[in-house]
Design a protein around this motif. Structure first.
Motif, PDB file in Angstrom:
ATOM      1  N   ASN A  32       0.534  -1.161  -0.170  1.00  0.00           N
ATOM      2  CA  ASN A  32      -0.206  -0.035  -0.105  1.00  0.00           C
ATOM      3  C   ASN A  32       0.496   1.131  -0.319  1.00  0.00           C
ATOM      4  O   ASN A  32       0.505   2.456  -0.614  1.00  0.00           O
ATOM      5  CB  ASN A  32      -0.870   0.155   1.011  1.00  0.00           C
ATOM      6  N   VAL A  33       2.320   1.206   0.681  1.00  0.00           N
ATOM      7  CA  VAL A  33       3.138   2.069   0.393  1.00  0.00           C
ATOM      8  C   VAL A  33       3.228   2.403  -1.090  1.00  0.00           C
ATOM      9  O   VAL A  33       2.849   3.452  -1.098  1.00  0.00           O
ATOM     10  CB  VAL A  33       3.783   2.282   1.991  1.00  0.00           C
ATOM     11  N   TYR A  34       3.987   1.342  -1.396  1.00  0.00           N
ATOM     12  CA  TYR A  34       4.387   1.837  -2.835  1.00  0.00           C
ATOM     13  C   TYR A  34       3.100   2.018  -3.776  1.00  0.00           C
ATOM     14  O   TYR A  34       2.968   3.178  -5.037  1.00  0.00           O
ATOM     15  CB  TYR A  34       5.056   0.498  -3.110  1.00  0.00           C
ATOM     16  N   ASP A  35       2.197   1.320  -3.332  1.00  0.00           N
ATOM     17  CA  ASP A  35       0.438   1.723  -3.935  1.00  0.00           C
ATOM     18  C   ASP A  35      -0.028   3.290  -3.706  1.00  0.00           C
ATOM     19  O   ASP A  35      -0.005   4.438  -5.309  1.00  0.00           O
ATOM     20  CB  ASP A  35      -0.958   1.375  -4.089  1.00  0.00           C
ATOM     21  N   SER A  36       0.697   4.279  -3.113  1.00  0.00           N
ATOM     22  CA  SER A  36       0.202   5.491  -2.800  1.00  0.00           C
ATOM     23  C   SER A  36       1.128   6.412  -3.448  1.00  0.00           C
ATOM     24  O   SER A  36       1.320   7.497  -3.827  1.00  0.00           O
ATOM     25  CB  SER A  36       0.022   5.667  -0.728  1.00  0.00           C
ATOM     26  N   SER A  64      15.890   3.912   0.277  1.00  0.00           N
ATOM     27  CA  SER A  64      15.079   2.927   0.104  1.00  0.00           C
ATOM     28  C   SER A  64      14.112   3.287  -0.641  1.00  0.00           C
ATOM     29  O   SER A  64      13.305   4.473  -0.126  1.00  0.00           O
ATOM     30  CB  SER A  64      15.110   2.029   1.516  1.00  0.00           C
ATOM     31  N   ALA A  65      13.668   2.288  -0.846  1.00  0.00           N
ATOM     32  CA  ALA A  65      11.794   1.673  -1.939  1.00  0.00           C
ATOM     33  C   ALA A  65      11.591   0.857  -1.787  1.00  0.00           C
ATOM     34  O   ALA A  65      12.169   0.050  -1.921  1.00  0.00           O
ATOM     35  CB  ALA A  65      12.182   3.227  -3.532  1.00  0.00           C
ATOM     36  N   PHE A  66      10.307   1.037  -2.514  1.00  0.00           N
ATOM     37  CA  PHE A  66       9.449  -0.363  -2.533  1.00  0.00           C
ATOM     38  C   PHE A  66       9.312  -0.724  -3.935  1.00  0.00           C
ATOM     39  O   PHE A  66       8.973   0.481  -4.659  1.00  0.00           O
ATOM     40  CB  PHE A  66       8.709  -0.526  -1.627  1.00  0.00           C
ATOM     41  N   LEU A  67       9.181  -1.663  -4.142  1.00  0.00           N
ATOM     42  CA  LEU A  67       9.396  -1.591  -5.562  1.00  0.00           C
ATOM     43  C   LEU A  67       7.754  -3.045  -5.727  1.00  0.00           C
ATOM     44  O   LEU A  67       8.173  -4.315  -5.406  1.00  0.00           O
ATOM     45  CB  LEU A  67      10.374  -1.987  -5.890  1.00  0.00           C
ATOM     46  N   THR A  68       7.383  -3.150  -6.466  1.00  0.00           N
ATOM     47  CA  THR A  68       5.883  -4.284  -6.837  1.00  0.00           C
ATOM     48  C   THR A  68       6.274  -4.874  -7.744  1.00  0.00           C
ATOM     49  O   THR A  68       6.548  -4.431  -8.646  1.00  0.00           O
ATOM     50  CB  THR A  68       4.785  -3.908  -6.337  1.00  0.00           C
ATOM     51  N   VAL A  69       6.693  -6.274  -7.459  1.00  0.00           N
ATOM     52  CA  VAL A  69       7.254  -7.271  -8.847  1.00  0.00           C
ATOM     53  C   VAL A  69       5.994  -8.219  -9.098  1.00  0.00           C
ATOM     54  O   VAL A  69       5.938  -8.948 -10.134  1.00  0.00           O
ATOM     55  CB  VAL A  69       8.505  -7.870  -7.873  1.00  0.00           C
ATOM     56  N   GLN A  70       4.864  -7.982  -7.607  1.00  0.00           N
ATOM     57  CA  GLN A  70       3.846  -9.633  -8.103  1.00  0.00           C
ATOM     58  C   GLN A  70       2.928  -8.737  -7.051  1.00  0.00           C
ATOM     59  O   GLN A  70       3.156  -8.764  -5.690  1.00  0.00           O
ATOM     60  CB  GLN A  70       5.001 -10.742  -7.607  1.00  0.00           C
ATOM     61  N   GLU A  71       1.261  -8.797  -8.046  1.00  0.00           N
ATOM     62  CA  GLU A  71       0.318  -8.543  -7.042  1.00  0.00           C
ATOM     63  C   GLU A  71      -0.305 -10.225  -7.315  1.00  0.00           C
ATOM     64  O   GLU A  71      -0.427 -11.275  -7.723  1.00  0.00           O
ATOM     65  CB  GLU A  71       0.069  -7.903  -7.620  1.00  0.00           C
TER      66      GLU A  71
END
Length: 455
Positions: free
Chosen positions: A17-21, A162-169
């Motif tokens: 959700n942090v990534y999506d935001s 640092s950062a988040f990266l969504t690779v799979q949902e």
């Protein structure tokens, strides 16, 4: 586009959700919005929601009451405010939100937020409320704008370290307590080329540590540049080759998808941090079966033995639910025994919360709230003692710390150790975004304190 409006974004729940935001904020920036931390100054308020536990849902409705007052106050001053509820609560309860909270202009699910600017314009022009919770045919990541080169303003990007990266949902496991398959859909993996490109943009803005995200991240099976299906381990090895990437992490994993090549990656790839979040949920085989986890307590311990043999310094974190329907004192005792066997560096523990539409919510023998609360207190005492002991074991060691932000005190920086611990140290601000050796001088339950190493 010139900035003309302000958006306030509040994020509930998980790292995804942090990534999506952040992606929504980036998208809105290309339509004339800048972020603000002052809700009273916002022309647009976005609540990005979590549906995992009941309290998280009720917190959203509580916040909407406050948003209603803000919107009314701005309207009295001749200012308009649009309100959006996004994320998993929106996906699961879109119609109910619209009926229960008239202050909301747009309800948009976690698979449709790439359409947010379009739906905001439609709501403004038509004057109506919109609920968009379909699982669309188009692939949202392909329709989102490229990551911004400049650092964002979210909690993990203020220093761009640092950062988040969504690779799979999504998830196909269908644990009986979990709403994820219904709110995020079936498992989907992004292509390697897309993830390499996004990582390169993150590095260009100063990011040094990437955390790969997925509801079942170690089930990643994206298309590689060679046309083959790549595993998470192969993706990690490829991202580690990118100049400027200094650390890699991933979460959240399922024990059933902890493949041999991923275990080997922990052994061989030094950029992959020695920290693993691997939820077990219960120590009772009977409860694990009722949860549809498809592993036993011994399966989990055997897997940990293999992982620790490959990477002896690895620290393990887990998730545990107490009070699942039908859980007896004997089942709970088995969970305590398993926790002692795991020896967690960190852990997240929760009381079971029935989620509408999940099989477990329909089970008989729901555990009384008082029993759940007592069990959670006992479990957390054990977990806290393990975390305190692990942190204490770091005193006297010199750990590489990636400094991410300024601390509360003048001249203090805060960063993360390889084991994801918060570390405080007196340090110059120019060390932000750099990995610096820190000699650990003191440890608490939730953080470490140290001094910059002279070595």
């Amino acid at each position: 586009m010139p900035v003309t409006k302000k958006v306030f974004v509040k994020t509930f729940g998980c790292q995804m959700n942090v990534y999506d935001s952040e992606r929504m904020s980036e998208q809105l920036a290309s339509h004339g919005y800048s972020e603000t931390q002052e809700i009273e100054a916002a022309d647009l308020v976005v609540l990005n929601t979590c549906h995992i536990r009941e309290k998280a849902v009720e917190k959203v409705y509580s916040d909407l009451g406050k948003v209603r007052d803000v919107k009314a106050g701005r309207l009295a001053r001749g200012l308009s405010t649009q309100v959006v509820v996004a994320g998993c609560v929106a996906q699961a309860e879109g119609a109910e939100i619209s009926a229960r909270a008239p202050v909301v202009d747009v309800v948009i699910g976690s698979q449709s937020y790439h359409r947010l600017p379009e739906l905001l314009a439609k709501s403004r022009n038509d004057g109506g409320r919109i609920v968009e919770t379909r699982f669309p045919d188009e692939e949202k990541f392909a329709l989102l704008p490229d990551r911004r080169i400049e650092a964002g303003t979210g909690p993990r990007t203020s220093a761009a370290a640092s950062a988040f990266l969504t690779v799979q949902e999504g998830c196909d496991k269908f644990c009986t307590f979990c709403v994820v398959p219904y709110t995020r859909g079936a498992e989907y993996s992004r292509s390697v080329a897309e993830l390499v490109a996004e990582t390169e943009r993150l590095v260009a803005r100063g990011t040094r540590e990437i955390t790969l995200l997925g509801q079942n991240v170690n089930g990643y099976h994206g298309e590689g540049p060679d046309g083959a299906v790549w595993s998470l381990a192969r993706l990690i090895r490829r991202l580690a080759e990118i100049e400027g990437v200094e650390r890699l992490r991933y979460m959240t994993s399922h024990p059933r998808d902890m493949a041999d090549d991923l275990i080997a990656a922990h052994r061989d790839e030094r950029k992959l941090m020695p920290f693993l979040h691997l939820p077990v949920q219960s120590g009772s085989d009977r409860i694990l079966a009722a949860m549809n986890r498809k592993h036993t307590a011994q399966d989990y311990l055997t897997l940990l033995d293999r992982i620790r043999a490959a990477r002896p310094d690895i620290a393990v974190s887990t998730d545990i639910i107490v009070g699942f329907p039908g859980e007896t004192d004997k089942d709970f005792a088995a969970t305590l025994d398993l926790v002692r066997g795991i020896d967690c560096a960190q852990a997240y523990s929760f009381k079971y919360s029935p989620r509408p539409g999940t099989p477990a919510a329909k089970l008989e023998a729901q555990v009384p709230e008082s029993v759940k609360a007592a069990r959670l207190t006992e479990l957390q005492a054990l977990l806290d003692s393990q975390q305190t002991r692990f942190n204490a074991s770091c005193v006297g060691r010199t750990l590489p710390v990636l400094f991410e932000r300024k601390g509360r005190h003048e001249g203090q920086l805060v960063g993360r150790s390889p084991y994801l611990q918060l570390v405080h140290a007196e340090a110059r601000s120019e060390l932000l975004g750099r990995i610096i050796p820190v000699e650990i001088a003191a440890a608490g339950q939730n953080s470490l304190a140290g001094v910059i190493s002279a070595a």
